[in-house]
Each structure stands twice: as C-alpha cells, then as structure tokens.
Design a protein around this motif. Structure first.
Motif, PDB file in Angstrom:
ATOM      1  N   CYS A 135      62.778  19.841 -34.347  1.00  0.00           N
ATOM      2  CA  CYS A 135      62.958  19.129 -35.605  1.00  0.00           C
ATOM      3  C   CYS A 135      61.651  18.461 -36.012  1.00  0.00           C
ATOM      4  O   CYS A 135      60.828  18.138 -35.157  1.00  0.00           O
ATOM      5  N   HIS A 166      73.095  24.905 -37.282  1.00  0.00           N
ATOM      6  CA  HIS A 166      72.653  23.552 -36.935  1.00  0.00           C
ATOM      7  C   HIS A 166      73.423  23.044 -35.727  1.00  0.00           C
ATOM      8  O   HIS A 166      74.610  23.277 -35.607  1.00  0.00           O
ATOM      9  N   GLU A 194      66.164  21.614 -36.773  1.00  0.00           N
ATOM     10  CA  GLU A 194      66.002  21.838 -38.209  1.00  0.00           C
ATOM     11  C   GLU A 194      65.919  23.344 -38.443  1.00  0.00           C
ATOM     12  O   GLU A 194      64.910  23.972 -38.129  1.00  0.00           O
ATOM     13  N   PRO A 195      66.983  23.971 -38.968  1.00  0.00           N
ATOM     14  CA  PRO A 195      67.002  25.436 -39.101  1.00  0.00           C
ATOM     15  C   PRO A 195      65.897  25.993 -39.994  1.00  0.00           C
ATOM     16  O   PRO A 195      65.454  27.121 -39.797  1.00  0.00           O
ATOM     17  N   LEU A 196      65.421  25.207 -40.948  1.00  0.00           N
ATOM     18  CA  LEU A 196      64.366  25.712 -41.828  1.00  0.00           C
ATOM     19  C   LEU A 196      63.017  25.824 -41.111  1.00  0.00           C
ATOM     20  O   LEU A 196      62.087  26.434 -41.634  1.00  0.00           O
ATOM     21  N   LYS A 255      73.749  25.587 -43.819  1.00  0.00           N
ATOM     22  CA  LYS A 255      72.586  25.034 -43.132  1.00  0.00           C
ATOM     23  C   LYS A 255      72.554  23.531 -43.324  1.00  0.00           C
ATOM     24  O   LYS A 255      72.599  23.052 -44.440  1.00  0.00           O
ATOM     25  N   THR A 301      70.169  20.480 -43.048  1.00  0.00           N
ATOM     26  CA  THR A 301      68.733  20.306 -43.042  1.00  0.00           C
ATOM     27  C   THR A 301      68.358  18.893 -43.451  1.00  0.00           C
ATOM     28  O   THR A 301      69.154  18.220 -44.103  1.00  0.00           O
ATOM     29  N   ASN A 302      67.155  18.476 -43.083  1.00  0.00           N
ATOM     30  CA  ASN A 302      66.678  17.179 -43.549  1.00  0.00           C
ATOM     31  C   ASN A 302      66.023  17.313 -44.917  1.00  0.00           C
ATOM     32  O   ASN A 302      65.602  16.335 -45.508  1.00  0.00           O
ATOM     33  N   ILE A 347      62.679  22.481 -48.017  1.00  0.00           N
ATOM     34  CA  ILE A 347      63.384  23.199 -49.083  1.00  0.00           C
ATOM     35  C   ILE A 347      62.400  23.888 -50.024  1.00  0.00           C
ATOM     36  O   ILE A 347      62.561  25.054 -50.353  1.00  0.00           O
ATOM     37  N   LYS A 351      60.859  26.966 -48.493  1.00  0.00           N
ATOM     38  CA  LYS A 351      61.822  28.017 -48.137  1.00  0.00           C
ATOM     39  C   LYS A 351      62.731  28.413 -49.295  1.00  0.00           C
ATOM     40  O   LYS A 351      63.673  29.162 -49.115  1.00  0.00           O
ATOM     41  N   GLU A 362      74.173  24.014 -48.446  1.00  0.00           N
ATOM     42  CA  GLU A 362      72.946  23.386 -47.949  1.00  0.00           C
ATOM     43  C   GLU A 362      73.287  21.906 -47.835  1.00  0.00           C
ATOM     44  O   GLU A 362      73.552  21.247 -48.835  1.00  0.00           O
ATOM     45  N   VAL A 406      72.029  18.306 -46.783  1.00  0.00           N
ATOM     46  CA  VAL A 406      70.818  17.547 -46.497  1.00  0.00           C
ATOM     47  C   VAL A 406      71.215  16.192 -45.943  1.00  0.00           C
ATOM     48  O   VAL A 406      71.937  15.446 -46.594  1.00  0.00           O
TER      49      VAL A 406
END
Length: 147
Positions: A13, A52, A56-58, A79, A81-82, A86, A89, A101, A103
């Motif tokens: 992450c 997840h 962090e998958p991104l 997903k 994500t933090n 974004i 990606k 998504e 966040v």
C-alpha cells in the motif's frame, strides 16, 4: 453463489491509514498466472470479485491483465482503493468490467492532506467520466482518526 469473494492481489500500500493495522507479512503481489488459476476454480461461485484485503490494488503492475482475466470469466471487479492512483489508472478502469470503485480515506496530517486532496479533486472530475461510460457505483468513505 456468494455475493462476492475477496482476493488480495497485493498487500502493498502507498499509505499507512490508522484503520489498517501493521503487518510483518512479506510485501508481494500475486502473479496473473496464480490469479487466473484461482478464478478458474471459483468463477462458478460468484460474479463479483473484490480486489482488496490489505493492499492497494491499483499498485499491482499487471492490474490490466488481472481485470482481463475477470472479464474473460465474465466476473465483475470491485476495487477498494485509497484513490491516489485513479488518475494514472483511469484508462484501465474505464475499459474493464468494473462494478464498483470504493475509495476509503483516512484523516491525514495537514501536509499530506493537501497533496492527497488535490489528487482526489482530480479523481472527482474523472468520476463523471467513469460513470458516463460504465454501469458503475462509486462509494466514498472517510475515517476519523481516534485521539
């Protein structure tokens, strides 16, 4: 059928949020080959995979191939994500079979908060692009730091 199945494609992450406890696990990412092996075994049990658990998958360098695998098996991606990646990606996210998504945001110190808020402002602008192109839900969570 399960509503969704969680698969941790990375435990790496780019933030240290309070709600996510420290771990001594080795930092690593799942290979696309291993991911497809898992999906091939479980694809009949769900139509939604949440990418997840701790990471962090991104940040996964082969995220596009991971999402291609889900698309191949007609499984949607969720997903968590933090939100920091974004913008970088966005093309991958828009082009893939995405469901949600999510966040999650921790309360940051003031210096880091300014930088992150600028990035999230950009993400907010991109959100309309995502929603225009996909049948997608975007959720935003904010966590308060305990004293």
């Amino acid at each position: 059928m399960f509503k969704k199945i969680y698969i941790e494609i990375t435990n790496i992450c780019n933030l240290k949020c309070q709600f996510c406890p420290e771990t001594n696990r080795k930092k690593e990412t799942m290979s696309v080959k291993d991911f497809e092996k898992i999906i091939s075994k479980i694809h009949t049990y769900t139509n939604l995979i949440c990418l997840h658990v701790k990471g962090e998958p991104l940040l996964h360098k082969e995220l596009e191939q991971i999402l291609n695998t889900l698309e191949k098996y007609e499984i949607k991606a969720n997903k968590v994500t933090n939100g920091l990646l974004i913008k970088e990606k966005i093309d991958i996210i828009i082009d893939k079979y995405m469901y949600e998504e999510l966040v999650e945001i921790d309360q940051w110190d003031s210096e880091r908060a300014i930088s992150i808020r600028k990035k999230l402002d950009q993400w907010g602008k991109n959100r309309d692009t995502i929603l225009d192109k996909l049948d997608t839900r975007i959720s935003l969570k904010r966590f308060k730091r305990s004293k």
